[in-house]
Design a protein around this motif. Structure first.
Motif, PDB file in Angstrom:
ATOM      1  N   THR A 145      35.249  31.417  41.270  1.00 33.62           N
ATOM      2  CA  THR A 145      36.344  30.640  40.725  1.00 33.62           C
ATOM      3  C   THR A 145      37.206  30.076  41.844  1.00 33.62           C
ATOM      4  O   THR A 145      37.344  30.698  42.900  1.00 33.62           O
ATOM      5  CB  THR A 145      37.221  31.541  39.831  1.00 33.62           C
ATOM      6  OG1 THR A 145      36.375  32.250  38.924  1.00 33.62           O
ATOM      7  CG2 THR A 145      38.219  30.735  39.050  1.00 33.62           C
ATOM      8  N   ALA A 146      37.807  28.909  41.589  1.00 35.42           N
ATOM      9  CA  ALA A 146      38.809  28.334  42.478  1.00 35.42           C
ATOM     10  C   ALA A 146      40.141  28.265  41.722  1.00 35.42           C
ATOM     11  O   ALA A 146      40.220  28.590  40.536  1.00 35.42           O
ATOM     12  CB  ALA A 146      38.374  26.945  42.950  1.00 35.42           C
ATOM     13  N   GLY A 147      41.200  27.843  42.423  1.00 34.60           N
ATOM     14  CA  GLY A 147      42.507  27.748  41.784  1.00 34.60           C
ATOM     15  C   GLY A 147      43.297  29.038  41.903  1.00 34.60           C
ATOM     16  O   GLY A 147      42.986  29.918  42.705  1.00 34.60           O
ATOM     17  N   THR A 148      44.332  29.170  41.074  1.00 37.18           N
ATOM     18  CA  THR A 148      45.200  30.350  41.059  1.00 37.18           C
ATOM     19  C   THR A 148      45.486  30.739  39.622  1.00 37.18           C
ATOM     20  O   THR A 148      45.843  29.892  38.801  1.00 37.18           O
ATOM     21  CB  THR A 148      46.536  30.063  41.784  1.00 37.18           C
ATOM     22  OG1 THR A 148      46.257  29.715  43.140  1.00 37.18           O
ATOM     23  CG2 THR A 148      47.448  31.283  41.752  1.00 37.18           C
ATOM     24  N   HIS A 149      45.324  32.008  39.306  1.00 40.92           N
ATOM     25  CA  HIS A 149      45.697  32.485  37.962  1.00 40.92           C
ATOM     26  C   HIS A 149      46.133  33.939  38.044  1.00 40.92           C
ATOM     27  O   HIS A 149      45.699  34.681  38.922  1.00 40.92           O
ATOM     28  CB  HIS A 149      44.539  32.317  36.972  1.00 40.92           C
ATOM     29  CG  HIS A 149      43.350  33.187  37.265  1.00 40.92           C
ATOM     30  ND1 HIS A 149      42.248  32.754  37.976  1.00 40.92           N
ATOM     31  CD2 HIS A 149      43.086  34.478  36.947  1.00 40.92           C
ATOM     32  CE1 HIS A 149      41.368  33.725  38.069  1.00 40.92           C
ATOM     33  NE2 HIS A 149      41.852  34.782  37.462  1.00 40.92           N
ATOM     34  N   GLY A 150      47.020  34.310  37.148  1.00 35.22           N
ATOM     35  CA  GLY A 150      47.517  35.679  37.118  1.00 35.22           C
ATOM     36  C   GLY A 150      48.159  36.105  38.423  1.00 35.22           C
ATOM     37  O   GLY A 150      48.201  37.298  38.737  1.00 35.22           O
ATOM     38  N   GLY A 151      48.645  35.134  39.211  1.00 40.71           N
ATOM     39  CA  GLY A 151      49.260  35.446  40.496  1.00 40.71           C
ATOM     40  C   GLY A 151      48.279  35.613  41.632  1.00 40.71           C
ATOM     41  O   GLY A 151      48.684  35.938  42.755  1.00 40.71           O
ATOM     42  N   TYR A 152      46.995  35.369  41.402  1.00 36.24           N
ATOM     43  CA  TYR A 152      45.964  35.551  42.420  1.00 36.24           C
ATOM     44  C   TYR A 152      45.359  34.203  42.813  1.00 36.24           C
ATOM     45  O   TYR A 152      44.888  33.456  41.944  1.00 36.24           O
ATOM     46  CB  TYR A 152      44.836  36.458  41.918  1.00 36.24           C
ATOM     47  CG  TYR A 152      45.222  37.914  41.828  1.00 36.24           C
ATOM     48  CD1 TYR A 152      44.929  38.794  42.862  1.00 36.24           C
ATOM     49  CD2 TYR A 152      45.878  38.407  40.703  1.00 36.24           C
ATOM     50  CE1 TYR A 152      45.275  40.133  42.781  1.00 36.24           C
ATOM     51  CE2 TYR A 152      46.239  39.746  40.619  1.00 36.24           C
ATOM     52  CZ  TYR A 152      45.933  40.601  41.655  1.00 36.24           C
ATOM     53  OH  TYR A 152      46.283  41.925  41.569  1.00 36.24           O
ATOM     54  N   GLU A 153      45.353  33.916  44.107  1.00 39.66           N
ATOM     55  CA  GLU A 153      44.629  32.752  44.598  1.00 39.66           C
ATOM     56  C   GLU A 153      43.162  33.133  44.724  1.00 39.66           C
ATOM     57  O   GLU A 153      42.809  34.133  45.345  1.00 39.66           O
ATOM     58  CB  GLU A 153      45.168  32.302  45.957  1.00 39.66           C
ATOM     59  CG  GLU A 153      44.519  31.023  46.453  1.00 39.66           C
ATOM     60  CD  GLU A 153      45.098  30.526  47.771  1.00 39.66           C
ATOM     61  OE1 GLU A 153      44.640  29.475  48.258  1.00 39.66           O
ATOM     62  OE2 GLU A 153      46.006  31.205  48.315  1.00 39.66           O
ATOM     63  N   MET A 154      42.306  32.306  44.137  1.00 41.26           N
ATOM     64  CA  MET A 154      40.892  32.636  44.083  1.00 41.26           C
ATOM     65  C   MET A 154      40.159  32.133  45.325  1.00 41.26           C
ATOM     66  O   MET A 154      40.611  31.217  46.012  1.00 41.26           O
ATOM     67  CB  MET A 154      40.271  32.063  42.815  1.00 41.26           C
ATOM     68  CG  MET A 154      41.001  32.498  41.538  1.00 41.26           C
ATOM     69  SD  MET A 154      41.306  34.294  41.460  1.00 41.26           S
ATOM     70  CE  MET A 154      39.638  34.914  41.414  1.00 41.26           C
ATOM     71  N   GLY A 155      39.015  32.743  45.603  1.00 44.18           N
ATOM     72  CA  GLY A 155      38.367  32.555  46.894  1.00 44.18           C
ATOM     73  C   GLY A 155      37.362  31.435  46.986  1.00 44.18           C
ATOM     74  O   GLY A 155      36.986  31.037  48.094  1.00 44.18           O
ATOM     75  N   GLY A 156      36.865  30.916  45.844  1.00 45.82           N
ATOM     76  CA  GLY A 156      35.836  29.887  45.934  1.00 45.82           C
ATOM     77  C   GLY A 156      34.634  30.351  46.727  1.00 45.82           C
ATOM     78  O   GLY A 156      34.158  31.469  46.595  1.00 45.82           O
ATOM     79  N   ARG A 157      34.137  29.463  47.577  1.00 48.24           N
ATOM     80  CA  ARG A 157      33.003  29.757  48.472  1.00 48.24           C
ATOM     81  C   ARG A 157      31.768  30.253  47.720  1.00 48.24           C
ATOM     82  O   ARG A 157      31.063  31.171  48.156  1.00 48.24           O
ATOM     83  CB  ARG A 157      33.417  30.704  49.596  1.00 48.24           C
ATOM     84  CG  ARG A 157      34.271  29.965  50.631  1.00 48.24           C
ATOM     85  CD  ARG A 157      34.846  30.814  51.717  1.00 48.24           C
ATOM     86  NE  ARG A 157      33.869  31.579  52.486  1.00 48.24           N
ATOM     87  CZ  ARG A 157      34.199  32.286  53.564  1.00 48.24           C
ATOM     88  NH1 ARG A 157      35.458  32.295  53.995  1.00 48.24           N
ATOM     89  NH2 ARG A 157      33.301  32.980  54.220  1.00 48.24           N
ATOM     90  N   SER A 158      31.513  29.640  46.581  1.00 47.82           N
ATOM     91  CA  SER A 158      30.228  29.861  45.916  1.00 47.82           C
ATOM     92  C   SER A 158      29.120  29.526  46.897  1.00 47.82           C
ATOM     93  O   SER A 158      29.276  28.638  47.746  1.00 47.82           O
ATOM     94  CB  SER A 158      30.118  28.969  44.680  1.00 47.82           C
ATOM     95  OG  SER A 158      31.179  29.219  43.779  1.00 47.82           O
TER      96      SER A 158
END
Length: 263
Positions: free
Chosen positions: A206-219
């Motif tokens: 996942t990318a983006g930010t949700h629940g206060g967490y920035e997501m890591g991407g890099r699939s």
């Protein structure tokens, strides 16, 4: 096999209904791919646990129904990432929710269901709210190949992938909601699972930010040799990769390390 990995970006403001429609259109745009893959819990969100009860759905609920229609329209297999499934009855731990992946055939029929075995949260989050899966699950792919299914935190447990290898897996399919602050682990462990099992590896984060967490991407898509064939950045992206699964058997024959297993 031509694979499309949709690294979806979203935030807490986007309503789940709108996100479903957006995702359906993104999948529809991948016509011509043999397999289209989505990230973990893109509807319910991976870290906003408070939303899970409200966004839970039956196994063959609105997400599966919508994407089954898209799979039929484009004639592709679709790994829909995962949903928060409302189980028909409580599991062995008394919980009625699960983190569940479904793979759809090009005809829109469910051909594999995997419930996440390793729950992330150290007693909170997933372990507190979700039932754990208990089955090793594989699914047939075009060309007679076999994929093993797992989800996110499962990646930290190599014994699961040995079990999938012994069940015939030639490629691992791993959707995730993996945060940015540990994304180096995500990349390293994916490549390690490919190298140690001589299996190809396809991951969709996942990318983006949700629940206060920035997501890591890099699939990433990794060959059985460990070569990284494609990798996304931090933003929403689609990786389109022609993956030669026949190369898995050729590499195992050329470098027969698996024949030397003793344990």
């Amino acid at each position: 096999m031509k694979v499309a990995v949709i690294q979806l970006a979203y935030d807490d403001a986007e309503p789940i209904g709108e996100r479903r429609e957006r995702v359906a259109e993104l999948v529809r745009m991948q016509r011509g791919h043999d397999l289209v893959m989505l990230p973990e819990l893109w509807g319910a969100t991976g870290f906003d646990y408070q939303k899970w009860e409200a966004s839970a759905e039956p196994l063959y609920g609105p997400t599966v129904e919508l994407l089954a229609g898209v799979a039929r329209d484009i004639g592709s297999m679709v790994h829909l990432g995962s949903i928060i499934e409302r189980l028909p009855e409580p599991g062995v731990e008394g919980r009625h929710l699960a983190n569940t992946s479904v793979v759809l055939s090009p005809a829109g029929e469910p051909v594999a269901v995997y419930r996440k075995i390793h729950r992330f949260g150290f007693g909170a989050g997933e372990p507190k709210l979700l039932e754990a899966g208990g089955e090793i699950v594989t699914v047939g792919l075009p060309g007679g190949h076999t994929a093993g299914l797992s989800t996110c935190y499962d990646l930290r447990f190599p014994e699961l992938y040995r079990r999938q290898l012994d069940a015939g897996a030639e490629v691992f399919l791993v959707p995730a909601a993996w945060p940015k602050r540990r994304v180096e682990h995500w990349s390293l462990l994916g490549q390690a699972r490919a190298v140690e099992n001589q299996c190809a590896f396809i991951s969709c984060n996942t990318a983006g930010t949700h629940g206060g967490y920035e997501m890591g991407g890099r699939s990433q898509v990794v060959a059985a040799t460990g070569e990284v064939l494609a990798e996304a950045g931090l933003d929403e992206a689609v990786l389109s990769v022609d993956l030669d699964l026949g190369a898995v058997a050729r590499w195992r024959e050329e470098f027969p390390v698996l024949a030397d297993r003793r344990l």
